[in-house]
Design an enzyme around this catalytic site. Sequence first.
Site, PDB file in Angstrom:
ATOM      1  N   HIS A  53       9.324  -3.535   3.367  1.00 13.10           N
ATOM      2  CA  HIS A  53       8.864  -3.751   1.981  1.00 13.10           C
ATOM      3  C   HIS A  53      10.057  -4.080   1.073  1.00 13.10           C
ATOM      4  O   HIS A  53       9.969  -4.961   0.214  1.00 13.10           O
ATOM      5  CB  HIS A  53       8.163  -2.503   1.445  1.00 13.10           C
ATOM      6  CG  HIS A  53       6.915  -2.115   2.191  1.00 13.10           C
ATOM      7  ND1 HIS A  53       6.854  -1.006   2.996  1.00 13.10           N
ATOM      8  CD2 HIS A  53       5.687  -2.685   2.243  1.00 13.10           C
ATOM      9  CE1 HIS A  53       5.630  -0.904   3.502  1.00 13.10           C
ATOM     10  NE2 HIS A  53       4.904  -1.902   3.068  1.00 13.10           N
ATOM     11  N   MET A  61       0.838  -1.196   0.000  1.00  9.42           N
ATOM     12  CA  MET A  61       0.000   0.000   0.000  1.00  9.42           C
ATOM     13  C   MET A  61       0.877   1.251   0.000  1.00  9.42           C
ATOM     14  O   MET A  61       0.414   2.346   0.360  1.00  9.42           O
ATOM     15  CB  MET A  61      -0.935  -0.001   1.204  1.00  9.42           C
ATOM     16  CG  MET A  61      -1.912  -1.166   1.155  1.00  9.42           C
ATOM     17  SD  MET A  61      -3.466  -0.807   1.986  1.00  9.42           S
ATOM     18  CE  MET A  61      -2.903  -0.472   3.639  1.00  9.42           C
ATOM     19  N   SER A 106       6.522  -0.517  10.231  1.00 10.42           N
ATOM     20  CA  SER A 106       5.163  -0.409   9.694  1.00 10.42           C
ATOM     21  C   SER A 106       4.965   0.999   9.162  1.00 10.42           C
ATOM     22  O   SER A 106       5.481   1.967   9.735  1.00 10.42           O
ATOM     23  CB  SER A 106       4.145  -0.687  10.809  1.00 10.42           C
ATOM     24  OG  SER A 106       2.872  -0.212  10.426  1.00 10.42           O
TER      25      SER A 106
END
Length: 292
Positions: free
Chosen positions: A43, A36, A191
């Site tokens: 990531h 996202m 996060s």
Amino acid sequence: MSTQNKIQVLRTPEELRRWHTAQRRADKRIGFVPTMGALHDGHVSLVKEAQKHADSVIASIFVNPTQFAPNEDFDSYPRTLDSDLEKLEAAGCCAAYCPVARDLYPEGDATKVYVEGLSSILEGEHRPHFFGGVTNIVSRLFIHVAPDVAVFGQKDYQQLMIIKRMVKDLGMAVEIIGAPTIREKDGLAMSSRNQYLSADERTKAGNFAGALRKAASSIESGESIKASIDQALKDIATAGLGPINYVAVRNADTLAPLESDTLEKGTNARILTAAWMGKTRLIDNLPLAGKK
Ligand code: AMP
């Protein structure tokens, strides 16, 4: 001089299809990392993992509206496309698929993919809309991207299990790989939502990860699971988090509760937790290996 290849930014399903055809013509195995955006080293580690299993890696950047409840942070979710593309390019990612909602959810769309059972426990009890949104978007992205392999983070462990189940149940021809959680120096799982934390909350969030680690090592050394969970609940509250949604120990494959109150040899289990730090909801989990 940089030898880095430029990342191809694909904004429509047609552009994606052309890219896909070129990869197939060149006999490339395609690896996929759905995200996202608001990318961090977690990531990037998924891109690196995908490169071990594929010739060409494509990431998607799409803030999926259907996995947010109306009272959640869809509007304020961080959107940092330029820096995301830089990070992907630096990681050697070949392409980024950046569709708009209409491309994934056509007008009048009436189709839903939902994994029953697994989607309504743990996270699903507290965010009932969430996994339905995840399986809807991931199934659609799999159809658009048609990858050979896709990589998901163990950070969202229940999500990883649900995706594996969806792929198995629907007979999708994609291999699913789970990659380890990347953490900050103090142990906090990276996060995109950590950027919501104030400096004080950020310090306390490190103790959230510490409480989970402590419970994991106590369970792994043969202590009572129930007592270790109770202690973790106290430690998380003492760290300044609350409400605590759950601290749970589950079978790592099925997410079913364990039958015994101690970790038996050979049991593949996981400790999972979710708690609020101010207005930010944090989740984390760790593997548990029975040593006795
Ligand atoms: P998101 O952009 O938050 O939807 O996450 C996209 C993918 O990155 C998911 O597969 C996540 O599990 C994974 N991910 C998020 N945070 C981490 C992390 N700290 N370490 C490894 N993978 C992560």
